[in-house]
Design a protein around this motif. Structure first.
Motif, PDB file in Angstrom:
ATOM      1  N   CYS A  99      -0.370 -29.114   3.462  1.00  0.00           N
ATOM      2  CA  CYS A  99       0.383 -30.001   2.566  1.00  0.00           C
ATOM      3  C   CYS A  99       1.585 -30.637   3.255  1.00  0.00           C
ATOM      4  CB  CYS A  99       0.840 -29.222   1.336  1.00  0.00           C
ATOM      5  SG  CYS A  99       2.158 -28.032   1.671  1.00  0.00           S
ATOM      6  N   THR A 115      -2.553 -24.503   0.311  1.00  0.00           N
ATOM      7  CA  THR A 115      -3.186 -25.600  -0.437  1.00  0.00           C
ATOM      8  C   THR A 115      -4.602 -25.848   0.072  1.00  0.00           C
ATOM      9  OG1 THR A 115      -2.146 -27.176   1.042  1.00  0.00           O
ATOM     10  CG2 THR A 115      -1.104 -26.858  -1.091  1.00  0.00           C
ATOM     11  N   ALA A 119      -8.121 -25.912  -2.256  1.00  0.00           N
ATOM     12  CA  ALA A 119      -9.069 -27.029  -2.242  1.00  0.00           C
ATOM     13  C   ALA A 119     -10.453 -26.541  -1.827  1.00  0.00           C
ATOM     14  CB  ALA A 119      -8.580 -28.117  -1.286  1.00  0.00           C
ATOM     15  N   GLN A 124     -13.101 -29.145  -3.270  1.00  0.00           N
ATOM     16  CA  GLN A 124     -12.488 -30.475  -3.361  1.00  0.00           C
ATOM     17  C   GLN A 124     -11.898 -30.892  -2.020  1.00  0.00           C
ATOM     18  OE1 GLN A 124      -9.429 -29.606  -6.220  1.00  0.00           O
ATOM     19  NE2 GLN A 124     -10.713 -30.170  -7.964  1.00  0.00           N
ATOM     20  N   THR A 127      -6.846 -33.783  -1.646  1.00  0.00           N
ATOM     21  CA  THR A 127      -6.253 -34.711  -2.616  1.00  0.00           C
ATOM     22  C   THR A 127      -6.660 -34.356  -4.049  1.00  0.00           C
ATOM     23  OG1 THR A 127      -8.139 -36.123  -2.114  1.00  0.00           O
ATOM     24  CG2 THR A 127      -6.061 -36.696  -1.059  1.00  0.00           C
ATOM     25  N   GLY A 128      -7.466 -33.297  -4.200  1.00  0.00           N
ATOM     26  CA  GLY A 128      -7.855 -32.846  -5.539  1.00  0.00           C
ATOM     27  C   GLY A 128      -9.053 -33.587  -6.115  1.00  0.00           C
ATOM     28  N   THR A 129      -9.785 -34.298  -5.270  1.00  0.00           N
ATOM     29  CA  THR A 129     -10.920 -35.080  -5.764  1.00  0.00           C
ATOM     30  C   THR A 129     -12.220 -34.622  -5.105  1.00  0.00           C
ATOM     31  OG1 THR A 129     -10.562 -36.695  -4.011  1.00  0.00           O
ATOM     32  CG2 THR A 129      -9.534 -37.157  -6.124  1.00  0.00           C
TER      33      THR A 129
END
Ligand code: ZN
Ligand code: ZN
Length: 377
Positions: A99, A115, A119, A124, A127-129
């Protein structure tokens, strides 16, 4: 856009993978990059032992998933907010996303930024997608924020490091995992200096890079250990001063005999419990045992705690070679340019999508060092 990818639908299928085919090569849909993301054309992706562990279900992952975490490629499109990369730039991918802001990142340890773990567990991008889906719309999970067994990948900006265009992408790909993990374990985690001694257990892609790192650092004595005699021969040619065949009861005693009681720093890269036990057994009093190989998620090792205390031993983990990718990749590529990280020697073969399941049979047999998938060739 529609691309070809190798999708893993089930973990833990029996071998031979050539028959059970855990990965299905098919057309999938890749969404365009969002803010802070970019689209890369994957030039080469290595078949790494961690990918094999995922196929074997050593570490459960959300399914279906596109694996592949060691690679290099060409930027084709940049998402909103990215100003320091442009289409045509060459990049190496980084499998441990970070991050940049947490207590670990600010202390120069982005490789253990939590982080990335979150993910990864969620399949993911950092970026969380999720940008991959099946043609029927079912989402496909990402692996390590990358998913490189595909013609193209959408990745976060922080999952890439730009490199000079004169570095062949095929060689650059190996820096994404095996070089950072192996050479980094020796140069960063163990901090090997000229005149020191080091033992390396496990001579796969990571272990051979640990060997190259030890030679580059000027280690006086480099002890290489593996269960495969052919790999010992290679290690000897590439700079090991002593080699020992593992897999028998006498190995630890033989190494201790030859090294006046043990080796100061031992780097284990095999990711197996017997290898770690051997590493502990050949570490000298006052020495350091470093493990860079990931075993099964539930694996445990025991040691005599009284010896740890009274003999001042240490045991350390090394993840991605304790690398800060933006700092260490240029440095490691500099060594490569000077011929000190000859990763081209490790490339056993180039494969296409059709051979990917068979490729993991070969890796599982311990018969090969690095097979490189060329998803677009
Ligand atoms: Zn962080
Ligand atoms: Zn790897």
């Amino acid at each position: 856009m529609r691309i070809k990818a190798a999708v893993l639908y089930q973990q833990g299928l029996p071998r031979p993978y050539a028959e059970t085919r855990p990965m299905v090569v098919e057309e999938v849909e890749l969404d365009p990059p969002g803010p802070g993301e970019l689209l890369i054309e994957v030039a080469a992706a290595g078949l790494c032992h961690s990918d094999l562990s995922t196929i074997e279900n050593q570490r459960p992952r959300p399914l279906p998933i596109v694996i592949g975490h060691e690679g290099a490629g060409i930027v084709r499109e940049v998402g909103q907010g990215i100003t320091d990369l442009k289409p045509g730039d060459h990049v190496i991918t980084v499998f441990a996303p970070s991050c940049g802001n947490c207590r670990y990142c600010v202390r120069g340890r982005p490789n253990i930024c939590p982080t990335g773990n979150a993910a990864r567990a969620a399949g993911q991008l950092p970026t969380g997608t999720k940008r991959l889906k099946r043609l029927d719309g079912t989402p496909i999970n990402h692996n390590s924020g990358l998913s490189l067994y595909a013609q193209f990948a959408v990745v976060a900006r922080r999952s890439c490091v730009k490199i000079d265009k004169d570095i062949p992408l095929d060689d650059a790909a190996i820096f994404g995992c095996a070089v950072m993990t192996g050479a980094g374990a020796v140069l960063n985690t163990a901090g090997i200096k000229a005149g020191e001694e080091v033992a390396i257990i496990g001579l796969g892609g990571v272990g051979m890079n640990a060997l190259f790192g030890a030679v580059a650092a000027g280690a006086e004595r480099i002890i290489a250990i593996d269960t495969n005699p052919r790999k010992l021969e290679m290690a000897k040619q590439w700079g090991a001063t002593d080699v020992f065949l593992a897999g028998n009861d006498d190995c630890a005693a033989a190494v201790r005999d030859a090294t006046d009681g043990g080796v100061d720093k031992v780097v284990e890269t095999a990711g197996s419990i017997p290898a770690m036990q051997l590493a502990l057994a050949i570490t000298a009093r006052g020495g350091e045992t470093i493990s860079a190989g990931l075993p099964n998620i539930r694996a445990e090792v025991s040691y005599l705690h009284a010896s740890l205390v009274s003999e001042e031993r240490s045991i350390r983990g090394s993840y991605m070679g304790s690398c800060v990718p933006e700092r260490d990749l240029p440095r490691l590529l500099g060594l490569y340019r000077r011929g000190k990280l000859p990763v081209d020697r490790l490339k056993t073969s180039h494969i296409t999508f059709d051979q990917i399941n068979e490729g993991f049979d070969l890796l599982s047999d311990g018969a090969v060092l690095r097979q490189m998938l060329r998803p677009n060739g």
